[in-house]
Design a protein around this motif. Structure first.
Motif, PDB file in Angstrom:
ATOM      1  N   GLU A 227       0.815  -1.213   0.000  1.00 54.17           N
ATOM      2  CA  GLU A 227       0.000   0.000   0.000  1.00 54.17           C
ATOM      3  C   GLU A 227       0.849   1.262   0.000  1.00 54.17           C
ATOM      4  OE1 GLU A 227      -2.455  -3.215   0.480  1.00 54.17           O
ATOM      5  OE2 GLU A 227      -0.787  -2.724   1.827  1.00 54.17           O
ATOM      6  N   PHE A 231       0.276   4.055  -2.648  1.00 53.67           N
ATOM      7  CA  PHE A 231       0.050   5.429  -2.178  1.00 53.67           C
ATOM      8  C   PHE A 231       0.908   6.416  -2.962  1.00 53.67           C
ATOM      9  CE2 PHE A 231       0.959   9.054   0.532  1.00 53.67           C
ATOM     10  CZ  PHE A 231      -0.278   9.379   1.066  1.00 53.67           C
ATOM     11  N   ARG A 313      -4.699  13.548  -0.110  1.00 52.48           N
ATOM     12  CA  ARG A 313      -3.734  12.761   0.658  1.00 52.48           C
ATOM     13  C   ARG A 313      -4.400  12.129   1.881  1.00 52.48           C
ATOM     14  NH1 ARG A 313       1.910  12.977   0.955  1.00 52.48           N
ATOM     15  NH2 ARG A 313       2.753  12.136   2.902  1.00 52.48           N
ATOM     16  N   LYS A 317      -4.940   8.117   2.268  1.00 55.99           N
ATOM     17  CA  LYS A 317      -4.359   7.393   3.402  1.00 55.99           C
ATOM     18  C   LYS A 317      -5.419   6.540   4.089  1.00 55.99           C
ATOM     19  CE  LYS A 317      -1.365   6.357   6.682  1.00 55.99           C
ATOM     20  NZ  LYS A 317      -0.810   7.407   7.570  1.00 55.99           N
ATOM     21  N   MET A 320      -6.207   3.526   1.759  1.00 56.19           N
ATOM     22  CA  MET A 320      -5.115   2.559   1.758  1.00 56.19           C
ATOM     23  C   MET A 320      -4.995   1.855   3.108  1.00 56.19           C
ATOM     24  SD  MET A 320      -3.763   2.326  -1.178  1.00 56.19           S
ATOM     25  CE  MET A 320      -3.792   3.187  -2.750  1.00 56.19           C
TER      26      MET A 320
END
Length: 326
Positions: A227, A231, A313, A317, A320
């Motif tokens: 991940e 990412f 972002r 996050k 993920m």
């Protein structure tokens, strides 16, 4: 198969005049290289020249690259620069099945003959001739464990929050550096990267080697190794769509809705990206245009429609994190 030839220019360190000359004449140098149907990457004091060919045309490409380097050397002499053959490297890239077809003879660079190498270091990323990224993963894991061993010696002398910050600064940043290039690597290499995260989490939380690690990783809000790669890729794709990334990356990312054949279809309002077709799944699927588009298309709608980079972002996050520990 293609060679990558990083050529170092002899600009004296701290020489303002040399740096200014290099910037002013960059366009001329780039034109000199592209005139030979080769592609350049220009850095502050280094040049990469690369091209591609079929296995039967290797000899022609070698002659073309040598001729191009001769012209680059002439351009440098005209601008009071020096071609540094001692720091010049040549590498041929091919799939694992075609490694036996790679030439072993040297490439002429000026008056010297440079033998091809099996791996090169480019901006801190180690590239293997088979693009397996094994050398980069090996170097990264080794350096991360060295940093962990050094930090463990001071574990009881500093507060826990300071120790966690040191782990993030000296281990996690090194683990994440350039990890977008690791898309599609083998499971064994991914597991080696994950072993660094597991060891770091055990050091922070204070677990033994046999203790289960998933709950500790989740409590630290650390993404697992696969991940973390996804990412970074998704962040790069978002910047491409916002036109804040280099042109050589953004030009390979295309929305499905922007294709002329989709204007009258239901997909004209889709947020998905077009996935280019590739001939070799072993390497082609790892290209940024393919891997990035696949990651983007797998993200939830609220993530891909984020209005700003900071919001994207945060939502990414969260998505993920759920994928890591679902």
């Amino acid at each position: 198969m293609s060679p990558t030839i990083p050529v170092t220019c002899g600009v004296p360190q701290g020489s303002v005049l040399g740096a200014i000359l290099f910037v002013l004449y960059t366009a001329d140098l780039q034109e000199t290289i592209t005139r030979h149907s080769l592609c350049p990457h220009l850095y502050a004091d280094d040049i990469q020249i690369y091209g591609s060919c079929r296995p039967a045309d290797i000899d022609k490409l070698q002659v073309k690259v040598s001729s191009c380097i001769d012209d680059v050397a002439s351009w440098m002499r005209a601008n009071r620069l020096q071609l540094n053959t001692a720091k010049t490297e040549v590498i041929w890239f091919a799939t694992n099945r075609r490694q036996h077809q790679l030439p072993t003879s040297g490439l002429r660079v000026g008056n010297d003959v440079i033998l091809p190498v099996r791996s090169v270091r480019d901006l801190g990323i180690y590239l293997d001739s088979d693009l397996s990224m094994r050398a980069h993963v090996t170097k990264t894991v080794s350096r991360c464990f060295v940093a962990l061993r050094q930090l463990r010696s001071v574990r009881r002398s500093i507060p826990s929050d300071v120790f966690r910050s040191l782990i993030a600064s000296l281990v996690l940043t090194r683990l994440d550096y350039g990890n977008a290039t690791l898309a599609g690597i083998s499971t064994g290499l991914v597991n080696r990267l994950q072993s660094v995260l597991n060891a770091a989490a055990r050091s922070v939380v204070g677990l033994c080697r046999r203790d289960h690690i998933s709950q500790a990783l989740a409590s630290l809000h650390w993404l697992k190794a696969p991940e973390r790669i996804d990412f970074k890729l998704a962040m790069m794709v978002y910047r491409c769509l916002q036109n804040t990334s280099p042109v050589y990356l953004s030009r390979d990312i295309h929305r499905t809705a922007d294709q002329p054949s989709r204007y009258q279809l239901r997909s004209a309002s889709s947020t998905s990206l077009a996935i280019p077709r590739c001939r070799l799944s072993t390497i082609g699927d790892r290209a940024f245009a393919v891997a990035g588009a696949k990651i983007w298309n797998s993200l939830p709608l609220d993530v891909v429609t984020a209005p700003s980079l900071s919001t994207f972002r945060k939502r990414l996050k969260t998505a993920m994190f759920r994928r890591s520990y679902s």
